[in-house]
Design an enzyme around this catalytic site. Structure first.
Site, PDB file in Angstrom:
ATOM      1  N   ARG A 123       0.820  -1.222   0.000  1.00 40.11           N
ATOM      2  CA  ARG A 123       0.000   0.000   0.000  1.00 40.11           C
ATOM      3  C   ARG A 123       0.852   1.269   0.000  1.00 40.11           C
ATOM      4  NH1 ARG A 123      -3.327   3.028   4.142  1.00 40.11           N
ATOM      5  NH2 ARG A 123      -5.244   3.700   3.083  1.00 40.11           N
TER       6      ARG A 123
ATOM      7  N   ILE B 114      -7.335   7.781  -0.649  1.00 42.13           N
ATOM      8  CA  ILE B 114      -7.242   6.330  -0.656  1.00 42.13           C
ATOM      9  C   ILE B 114      -7.987   5.858   0.588  1.00 42.13           C
ATOM     10  CG2 ILE B 114      -4.966   6.437   0.460  1.00 42.13           C
ATOM     11  CD1 ILE B 114      -4.286   3.771  -0.788  1.00 42.13           C
ATOM     12  N   SER B 115      -8.897   4.953   0.411  1.00 39.77           N
ATOM     13  CA  SER B 115      -9.771   4.543   1.507  1.00 39.77           C
ATOM     14  C   SER B 115      -9.024   3.776   2.586  1.00 39.77           C
ATOM     15  CB  SER B 115     -10.918   3.686   0.967  1.00 39.77           C
ATOM     16  OG  SER B 115     -11.719   4.402   0.065  1.00 39.77           O
ATOM     17  N   LYS B 116      -9.613   3.737   3.767  1.00 42.65           N
ATOM     18  CA  LYS B 116      -9.063   2.956   4.868  1.00 42.65           C
ATOM     19  C   LYS B 116      -8.972   1.485   4.476  1.00 42.65           C
ATOM     20  CE  LYS B 116     -10.995   3.701   8.847  1.00 42.65           C
ATOM     21  NZ  LYS B 116     -12.017   3.962   9.910  1.00 42.65           N
TER      22      LYS B 116
END
Length: 271
Positions: free
Chosen positions: A85, A111-113
């Site tokens: 990530r 960017i999502s959790k």
């Protein structure tokens, strides 16, 4: 709940049409003298492995936390364990890459959790077509963003089409993903609200932006037996919830899940 009718999508496009309750820059370094530089290089070479962000242990710890919090699907956990990530966020934010937090990626997007990404992928993998084939089949992603979720999808699906309406993000995602050489992944610069008809129907559709209604094109391009997972705004509370839509031979069925927070769904192209 489900709606019958073999002709066209008759699923309510808004939640108010149905009843039921929801189940810092880096400092500049001074030039080092040759002896100092040689010593620093030696230290770096002798440093123990497994301590940096490129370590598999760092990702594994993230996955273990997500598993302890309730994420159960083994294929999704394996995908999260395999995709670095930190390569998809700005260098100044890389130390936060494996925390369970959303991070800015520019142009008003995030960017999502990891927990939210994992949950949406888990819901997607629980669809009928995914259960039957043990993969997401042909998947459509609405909102490529930085490319992280697309990389995860490529480990869960036979083919992935990912659409991004903002050109700078589309180009950035292409750079991020190039090193991974994911031959089953295709990035498209286009209006995600229209889906991508040339490769329809899709066994799986996932969206990274939410509005007050699901675009009809998404429902039309969903294969029979396919599943769609997207955020959707509740009209009365104005909160976003995850909505799962399954397409059956004679109509659509939907379920409402936990509260989420995604950027607004927009149409058209952006430079």
């Amino acid at each position: 709940m489900s709606d019958g009718g073999p002709k066209g999508p008759r699923f309510p496009l808004r939640l108010d049409q149905v009843g039921g309750a929801p189940a810092a820059p880096r400092p500049m370094l001074r030039p080092q003298a040759p002896l100092q530089q040689a010593h620093a290089d030696a230290v770096r070479r002798a440093a123990p492995s497994g301590l940096g962000l490129d370590s598999a242990d760092v990702r594994r710890h993230m996955v273990q936390r997500l598993h302890a919090q309730g994420l159960q699907h083994e294929a999704v956990l394996a995908a999260l364990d395999s995709v670095p990530r930190h390569l998809f966020v700005d260098a100044a934010l890389a130390t936060q890459a494996y925390e369970d937090t959303s991070l800015p990626i520019g142009h008003g997007q995030t960017i999502s959790k990891p927990s939210v990404v994992g949950r949406m992928l888990e819901l997607l993998m629980q669809g009928a077509n995914a259960r039957a084939g043990q993969s997401l089949g042909r998947a459509l992603e609405i909102g490529t963003g930085c490319g992280y979720q697309a990389a995860l999808l490529a480990r869960l699906a036979k083919q992935v089409i990912s659409i991004e309406r903002l050109r700078p993000l589309h180009d950035k995602a292409r750079e991020h993903l190039a090193a991974l050489r994911l031959t089953q992944l295709r990035l498209v610069y286009g209006d995600g609200m229209r889906g991508h008809p040339p490769n329809a129907p899709y066994d799986s559709i996932i969206a990274a932006a939410g509005g007050e209604a699901l675009p009809p094109a998404w429902l039309e391009q969903l294969a029979i037996g396919g599943r769609l997972v997207a955020p959707l705004q509740e009209p009365r509370t104005h909160r976003q919830v995850l909505v799962v839509v399954d397409r059956h031979e004679h109509g659509y069925a939907h379920s409402v899940h936990e509260t989420v927070k995604f950027v607004p769904l927009k149409s058209g192209l952006g430079g």
